[in-house]
Structure formats: structure tokens, C-alpha cells
Design a protein around this motif. Sequence first.
Motif, PDB file in Angstrom:
ATOM      1  N   LYS A  29     -20.755 110.320  69.207  1.00  0.00           N
ATOM      2  CA  LYS A  29     -20.258 109.071  68.619  1.00  0.00           C
ATOM      3  C   LYS A  29     -21.037 107.885  69.186  1.00  0.00           C
ATOM      4  CE  LYS A  29     -16.413 107.188  69.914  1.00  0.00           C
ATOM      5  NZ  LYS A  29     -15.050 106.847  70.214  1.00  0.00           N
ATOM      6  N   ASP A  30     -21.322 107.889  70.486  1.00  0.00           N
ATOM      7  CA  ASP A  30     -22.081 106.791  71.089  1.00  0.00           C
ATOM      8  C   ASP A  30     -23.464 106.662  70.465  1.00  0.00           C
ATOM      9  OD1 ASP A  30     -19.990 106.143  72.760  1.00  0.00           O
ATOM     10  OD2 ASP A  30     -20.790 107.234  74.486  1.00  0.00           O
ATOM     11  N   LYS A 123     -19.590  98.883  57.070  1.00  0.00           N
ATOM     12  CA  LYS A 123     -18.793 100.119  57.059  1.00  0.00           C
ATOM     13  C   LYS A 123     -18.407 100.481  55.631  1.00  0.00           C
ATOM     14  CE  LYS A 123     -14.444 102.149  57.617  1.00  0.00           C
ATOM     15  NZ  LYS A 123     -14.076 102.614  56.290  1.00  0.00           N
ATOM     16  N   LYS A 146     -16.200 114.932  56.887  1.00  0.00           N
ATOM     17  CA  LYS A 146     -16.694 114.685  58.246  1.00  0.00           C
ATOM     18  C   LYS A 146     -17.379 113.312  58.311  1.00  0.00           C
ATOM     19  CE  LYS A 146     -18.984 118.181  59.838  1.00  0.00           C
ATOM     20  NZ  LYS A 146     -20.080 119.133  60.183  1.00  0.00           N
ATOM     21  N   LYS A 149     -14.879 110.334  58.049  1.00  0.00           N
ATOM     22  CA  LYS A 149     -14.115 110.206  59.299  1.00  0.00           C
ATOM     23  C   LYS A 149     -15.002 109.614  60.401  1.00  0.00           C
ATOM     24  CE  LYS A 149     -11.313 112.875  62.491  1.00  0.00           C
ATOM     25  NZ  LYS A 149     -11.847 113.476  63.681  1.00  0.00           N
ATOM     26  N   ARG A 150     -16.200 110.154  60.535  1.00  0.00           N
ATOM     27  CA  ARG A 150     -17.109 109.692  61.591  1.00  0.00           C
ATOM     28  C   ARG A 150     -17.597 108.274  61.330  1.00  0.00           C
ATOM     29  NH1 ARG A 150     -20.628 115.193  62.709  1.00  0.00           N
ATOM     30  NH2 ARG A 150     -18.985 116.278  63.877  1.00  0.00           N
ATOM     31  N   ASN A 151     -17.790 107.906  60.067  1.00  0.00           N
ATOM     32  CA  ASN A 151     -18.211 106.541  59.758  1.00  0.00           C
ATOM     33  C   ASN A 151     -17.125 105.553  60.209  1.00  0.00           C
ATOM     34  OD1 ASN A 151     -20.227 104.767  58.541  1.00  0.00           O
ATOM     35  ND2 ASN A 151     -18.672 104.363  56.990  1.00  0.00           N
ATOM     36  N   GLY A 152     -15.881 105.871  59.919  1.00  0.00           N
ATOM     37  CA  GLY A 152     -14.772 105.020  60.366  1.00  0.00           C
ATOM     38  C   GLY A 152     -14.709 104.923  61.878  1.00  0.00           C
ATOM     39  N   GLU A 153     -14.849 106.056  62.559  1.00  0.00           N
ATOM     40  CA  GLU A 153     -14.829 106.073  64.027  1.00  0.00           C
ATOM     41  C   GLU A 153     -15.993 105.268  64.599  1.00  0.00           C
ATOM     42  OE1 GLU A 153     -15.077 110.246  64.846  1.00  0.00           O
ATOM     43  OE2 GLU A 153     -12.915 110.566  64.579  1.00  0.00           O
ATOM     44  N   THR A 154     -17.150 105.425  64.001  1.00  0.00           N
ATOM     45  CA  THR A 154     -18.345 104.734  64.480  1.00  0.00           C
ATOM     46  C   THR A 154     -18.165 103.225  64.408  1.00  0.00           C
ATOM     47  OG1 THR A 154     -19.777 106.565  63.822  1.00  0.00           O
ATOM     48  CG2 THR A 154     -20.824 104.409  64.118  1.00  0.00           C
ATOM     49  N   ALA A 156     -15.463 101.502  64.071  1.00  0.00           N
ATOM     50  CA  ALA A 156     -14.338 101.051  64.893  1.00  0.00           C
ATOM     51  C   ALA A 156     -14.742 100.955  66.365  1.00  0.00           C
ATOM     52  CB  ALA A 156     -13.142 101.996  64.730  1.00  0.00           C
ATOM     53  N   SER A 157     -15.802 101.668  66.751  1.00  0.00           N
ATOM     54  CA  SER A 157     -16.243 101.697  68.151  1.00  0.00           C
ATOM     55  C   SER A 157     -17.330 100.684  68.470  1.00  0.00           C
ATOM     56  CB  SER A 157     -16.747 103.101  68.507  1.00  0.00           C
ATOM     57  OG  SER A 157     -15.707 104.042  68.361  1.00  0.00           O
TER      58      SER A 157
END
Length: 191
Positions: A29-30, A123, A146, A149-154, A156-157
Amino acid sequence: MTDGPFRNAPLSSRWKRYGQDLVSDAVSKDDRVKQACHSMLGDVDMKAFERLYSELNEKASRDQLDLDCVASTETIFDTHESSSLSEVLKANMLCNLREKLTERDALDAALASTVLDWIDMTKNRLDEDCIRARDVGDMSRSDYNKGMKRNGETFASIDAAQLRRALAESNKNAFKPVARRNVDESPDDAP
């Protein structure tokens, strides 16, 4: 770049790399956050933005009272090249000035708001690219789930303050990712 879910999308190679990262289990994710920020900064004409921001910053740093700071600030924006990012900054800045913030506070708050808006817009654009990639068959249903979900997490981080600093300092390489070898390459195959 011929692989990845965004291979047929009209995106820069940075964003195509980000698309590959979204569906790769080998990318953290980082690393995705770094790639997203690097790609966002890569979309900006940094020299044009730097000229605009420098003039706004200089004006905000002056001690003299401006009788119509909204009009004079609008003039600065009008004399510089327009972009989607500068238009968002302009809207935020003029709104802040109309709310009677000092020019310094108006600029600082406008840049902070602009970066948050920019993160959201980017985003959403990438979500749309995932949908298109799924619809044209460049992304399987499982990769789509996948990727979304990962785009949202990315996004958001993303550290908005760090991205704001990079933009204010015109540091296009603030998030430059470390060069990665192809995951299929063994260490002996590396150049």
C-alpha cells in the motif's frame, strides 16, 4: 507499456504503472501511495503552477493593505495559465478572501482545500478508469474488485500535508518511487 489493466486507457505511463500496482499482490500500500502521489505531481505543469503560487505567496506576504484583494487576486489568476488545479485553487482562494480571511490565511487554507479536492477528484477518475477497464475486458472481475478496494485504500492513505508541501515547493520528485525490478526477474537477471 503493454500490460496492466489500464493498458488501453489514455493515461500516462505513471498512471499505467499505478494500474499494474493496484492488481499486483507484490506491491505494498505504501508503494501504491507513493506511485499515486508521484503520478499526481507528474500531471501538474510544475513551472506554470510555481509561477502562479509564487506570485500569490509574494502578494500574501506583503504588509500593505489591499483595498480590493479579491479583484487583485483574481487578476493574478487571470494572467497565469489556467489548469484544472489552478481553477480549484482560484475558487478556494477567492471564497476564502470573500469570507474576510487575511491573504496569508486565505492562501494557506486554499492550498490545503485544493489538495484535498485534488485527491478526491483523482481517486474518482481512477475509479472510473477501473470501471472502464472492467467493461472492455482489460480487468477481470476479481482484479476489478481488488483494484477498486485498493484504490480507495491508497487515496485514503495519502498524507495531504506532505502532498501540499511538495506542491508548494514545486518538488515534482517528492514521491518518486524507488526503481523496481520486474517481479518475474530473479536477482541474477537484474542488470
